[in-house]
Design an enzyme around this catalytic site. Sequence first.
Site, PDB file in Angstrom:
ATOM      1  N   GLY A 126     -20.358   3.678  -1.287  1.00 57.03           N
ATOM      2  CA  GLY A 126     -19.809   2.981  -2.464  1.00 57.03           C
ATOM      3  C   GLY A 126     -20.688   1.822  -2.904  1.00 57.03           C
ATOM      4  O   GLY A 126     -20.218   0.893  -3.568  1.00 57.03           O
ATOM      5  N   ILE A 180     -18.347  -4.416  -5.435  1.00 58.44           N
ATOM      6  CA  ILE A 180     -18.568  -5.214  -4.226  1.00 58.44           C
ATOM      7  C   ILE A 180     -19.719  -4.632  -3.401  1.00 58.44           C
ATOM      8  O   ILE A 180     -20.566  -5.364  -2.885  1.00 58.44           O
ATOM      9  CB  ILE A 180     -17.282  -5.306  -3.371  1.00 58.44           C
ATOM     10  N   LYS A 227     -20.810   8.426  -4.885  1.00 59.44           N
ATOM     11  CA  LYS A 227     -20.459   9.604  -5.697  1.00 59.44           C
ATOM     12  C   LYS A 227     -20.705   9.355  -7.182  1.00 59.44           C
ATOM     13  O   LYS A 227     -20.707  10.294  -7.972  1.00 59.44           O
ATOM     14  CB  LYS A 227     -18.973   9.909  -5.452  1.00 59.44           C
ATOM     15  N   THR A 231     -10.236   2.577  -6.633  1.00 60.12           N
ATOM     16  CA  THR A 231      -9.804   1.189  -6.433  1.00 60.12           C
ATOM     17  C   THR A 231      -8.833   0.626  -7.466  1.00 60.12           C
ATOM     18  O   THR A 231      -8.375  -0.507  -7.294  1.00 60.12           O
ATOM     19  CB  THR A 231     -11.032   0.253  -6.408  1.00 60.12           C
ATOM     20  N   THR A 284      -7.943  -3.879   2.125  1.00 57.50           N
ATOM     21  CA  THR A 284      -7.407  -4.792   1.113  1.00 57.50           C
ATOM     22  C   THR A 284      -6.150  -5.475   1.627  1.00 57.50           C
ATOM     23  O   THR A 284      -5.404  -4.900   2.435  1.00 57.50           O
ATOM     24  CB  THR A 284      -7.079  -4.030  -0.183  1.00 57.50           C
ATOM     25  N   ASP A 285      -5.886  -6.679   1.112  1.00 57.37           N
ATOM     26  CA  ASP A 285      -4.626  -7.360   1.477  1.00 57.37           C
ATOM     27  C   ASP A 285      -3.409  -6.677   0.854  1.00 57.37           C
ATOM     28  O   ASP A 285      -2.280  -6.957   1.242  1.00 57.37           O
ATOM     29  CB  ASP A 285      -4.677  -8.846   1.088  1.00 57.37           C
ATOM     30  N   GLU A 286      -3.653  -5.759  -0.102  1.00 52.30           N
ATOM     31  CA  GLU A 286      -2.516  -5.083  -0.747  1.00 52.30           C
ATOM     32  C   GLU A 286      -1.763  -4.180   0.226  1.00 52.30           C
ATOM     33  O   GLU A 286      -0.655  -3.754  -0.055  1.00 52.30           O
ATOM     34  CB  GLU A 286      -2.992  -4.295  -1.980  1.00 52.30           C
ATOM     35  N   TYR A 329      -2.328   3.363  -4.419  1.00 48.95           N
ATOM     36  CA  TYR A 329      -3.614   2.803  -3.967  1.00 48.95           C
ATOM     37  C   TYR A 329      -3.454   2.121  -2.618  1.00 48.95           C
ATOM     38  O   TYR A 329      -4.171   2.424  -1.649  1.00 48.95           O
ATOM     39  CB  TYR A 329      -4.153   1.808  -5.008  1.00 48.95           C
ATOM     40  N   LYS A 367      -4.904   2.996   1.195  1.00 46.42           N
ATOM     41  CA  LYS A 367      -5.709   2.057   1.971  1.00 46.42           C
ATOM     42  C   LYS A 367      -5.043   1.748   3.318  1.00 46.42           C
ATOM     43  O   LYS A 367      -5.723   1.572   4.331  1.00 46.42           O
ATOM     44  CB  LYS A 367      -5.920   0.751   1.178  1.00 46.42           C
TER      45      LYS A 367
HETATM   46  P1  NAD Z   1     -15.403  -0.092  -7.312  1.00 52.93           P
HETATM   47  O1  NAD Z   1     -14.355   0.790  -7.904  1.00 52.93           O
HETATM   48  O2  NAD Z   1     -16.139  -1.036  -8.192  1.00 52.93           O
HETATM   49  O3  NAD Z   1     -16.506   0.801  -6.570  1.00 52.93           O
HETATM   50  C1  NAD Z   1     -16.182   1.901  -5.764  1.00 52.93           C
HETATM   51  C2  NAD Z   1     -17.462   2.681  -5.526  1.00 52.93           C
HETATM   52  O4  NAD Z   1     -17.157   3.795  -4.660  1.00 52.93           O
HETATM   53  C3  NAD Z   1     -18.055   3.280  -6.806  1.00 52.93           C
HETATM   54  O5  NAD Z   1     -19.450   3.059  -6.825  1.00 52.93           O
HETATM   55  C4  NAD Z   1     -17.739   4.762  -6.697  1.00 52.93           C
HETATM   56  O6  NAD Z   1     -18.673   5.586  -7.363  1.00 52.93           O
HETATM   57  C5  NAD Z   1     -17.764   4.958  -5.196  1.00 52.93           C
HETATM   58  N1  NAD Z   1     -16.980   6.123  -4.748  1.00 52.93           N
HETATM   59  C6  NAD Z   1     -15.718   6.460  -5.123  1.00 52.93           C
HETATM   60  N2  NAD Z   1     -15.342   7.598  -4.502  1.00 52.93           N
HETATM   61  C7  NAD Z   1     -16.368   7.951  -3.690  1.00 52.93           C
HETATM   62  C8  NAD Z   1     -16.569   9.027  -2.777  1.00 52.93           C
HETATM   63  N3  NAD Z   1     -15.627   9.957  -2.583  1.00 52.93           N
HETATM   64  N4  NAD Z   1     -17.746   9.100  -2.113  1.00 52.93           N
HETATM   65  C9  NAD Z   1     -18.714   8.159  -2.328  1.00 52.93           C
HETATM   66  N5  NAD Z   1     -18.579   7.137  -3.178  1.00 52.93           N
HETATM   67  C10 NAD Z   1     -17.423   7.023  -3.851  1.00 52.93           C
HETATM   68  O7  NAD Z   1     -14.672  -0.851  -6.119  1.00 52.93           O
HETATM   69  P2  NAD Z   1     -14.890  -2.315  -5.521  1.00 52.93           P
HETATM   70  O8  NAD Z   1     -14.064  -3.270  -6.288  1.00 52.93           O
HETATM   71  O9  NAD Z   1     -16.329  -2.564  -5.351  1.00 52.93           O
HETATM   72  O10 NAD Z   1     -14.191  -2.136  -4.094  1.00 52.93           O
HETATM   73  C11 NAD Z   1     -14.947  -1.799  -2.936  1.00 52.93           C
HETATM   74  C12 NAD Z   1     -14.001  -1.747  -1.744  1.00 52.93           C
HETATM   75  O11 NAD Z   1     -13.326  -3.000  -1.603  1.00 52.93           O
HETATM   76  C13 NAD Z   1     -12.903  -0.700  -1.888  1.00 52.93           C
HETATM   77  O12 NAD Z   1     -12.712  -0.078  -0.638  1.00 52.93           O
HETATM   78  C14 NAD Z   1     -11.677  -1.476  -2.290  1.00 52.93           C
HETATM   79  O13 NAD Z   1     -10.488  -0.854  -1.848  1.00 52.93           O
HETATM   80  C15 NAD Z   1     -11.920  -2.801  -1.560  1.00 52.93           C
HETATM   81  N6  NAD Z   1     -11.268  -3.959  -2.189  1.00 52.93           N
HETATM   82  C16 NAD Z   1     -11.596  -4.359  -3.455  1.00 52.93           C
HETATM   83  C17 NAD Z   1     -10.990  -5.502  -3.998  1.00 52.93           C
HETATM   84  C18 NAD Z   1     -11.349  -6.017  -5.364  1.00 52.93           C
HETATM   85  O14 NAD Z   1     -10.803  -7.034  -5.775  1.00 52.93           O
HETATM   86  N7  NAD Z   1     -12.254  -5.383  -6.100  1.00 52.93           N
HETATM   87  C19 NAD Z   1     -10.030  -6.191  -3.267  1.00 52.93           C
HETATM   88  C20 NAD Z   1      -9.700  -5.738  -2.004  1.00 52.93           C
HETATM   89  C21 NAD Z   1     -10.343  -4.629  -1.465  1.00 52.93           C
END
Ligand code: NAD
Length: 342
Positions: free
Chosen positions: A22, A27, A58, A107, A147-149, A171, A175
């Site tokens: 990812g 992030i 992906k 996400t 995630t804290d969710e 979601y 998680k």
């Molecule tokens: P994002 O949606 O910006 O990015 C997700 C990435 O994962 C994308 O690049 C996507 O192409 C890739 N992806 C999705 N499915 C895939 C698969 N099957 N195989 C390979 N790649 C795949 O998400 P983000 O905000 O960067 O979040 C990253 C992580 O942090 C996640 O696990 C999310 O649950 C967690 N998180 C995010 C937040 C937030 O505020 N953004 C808060 C808590 C936790």
Amino acid sequence: MGISPAPEVGDTVTWRRVLVTGGAGFIGSHYVRRALDAEKLATTVPFPDLSELIVLDKLTYAGNMANLGPVAHDSRLRFVHGDICDAQLLDDVLTGVDAVINFAAETHVDRSIHGPQDFIITNVVGAQTLFDACLRNDVSRVVHIGTDEVYGSIDVGSWTEDSPLQPNSPYSAAKAAAEMLVRAYHATYGMCISSTRCSNNYGPYQFPEKVIPAFVTRLLLGEKVPLYGDGQNVRDWLHVDDHCQGIDVVLNRGEPGASYNIGGGEELTNRELTAHILNSLQRDWDTCVEYVPDRLGHDRRYSVNDSRLRALGYSPKNSFAQGLADTVAWYVDHRPWWEPLL
Ligand code: NAD
């Protein structure tokens, strides 16, 4: 399946070949830019002996190669277009890898309400497929980003890592399932895996469906911003760079099998957040805000107690006021990045 030996967790650990899943998302790409371009980002160097950083992504709607643009020239970066559900591909990619950080996920909570299945496939089956592949390939260290969710909603006080998981959206349910796998893979196979449970992130390169970039880009286009319900939902805002710092602390010093809350310590209602964004763009409330029906199952408040991670050395560096100002300025300056995504 092999059982990974416990790594020497501590400050002396140096990872040479790292897989970031990812890593083209919000992030994950910050984590990659931070690891490869630490000097420019004025952060500490998390991987002093890094020889290869592989990004497996992906490239769903949320993945964007432009997010890796600033480090695309770096000879240590290898991009692999693929799915964490693809076990064969994972076996190819994981050869010689000593640490894996799993950011890959679906996400967006609103999307999970309208189409939960993709969330189960990637966030649960994908995580399990990846963990199995890490076992087969004797990966020394795995950090799963949660995630804290997963805790649900809390009216007063803050969750510790021992609080029950009570997810309320598809979601967060997916998680939470992955968190259970983290625990089980450590208990059953002795896998050296830890997870993080962070609060809401903000910063540059965030896809403009999430609230801060959604509001900023709408205001820049002269549109109104939609505020859910009464706007009193509370979130704890965490700058993406502080989150990545916390991940490195978990990677190097986290206990196998344990989860770590990561918070920013900046709780705001959505009304307060909206007012900050309006102020930073010198817009007024009455002409720019419209109330919309609340999200189904909308959690009222999130709040994490992250003292377990702080005891290991984590300490957020970015104030919300400065971090938000910098983030808004980034979106003002980067229209060519976000306009095609709308
Ligand atoms: P994002 O949606 O910006 O990015 C997700 C990435 O994962 C994308 O690049 C996507 O192409 C890739 N992806 C999705 N499915 C895939 C698969 N099957 N195989 C390979 N790649 C795949 O998400 P983000 O905000 O960067 O979040 C990253 C992580 O942090 C996640 O696990 C999310 O649950 C967690 N998180 C995010 C937040 C937030 O505020 N953004 C808060 C808590 C936790």
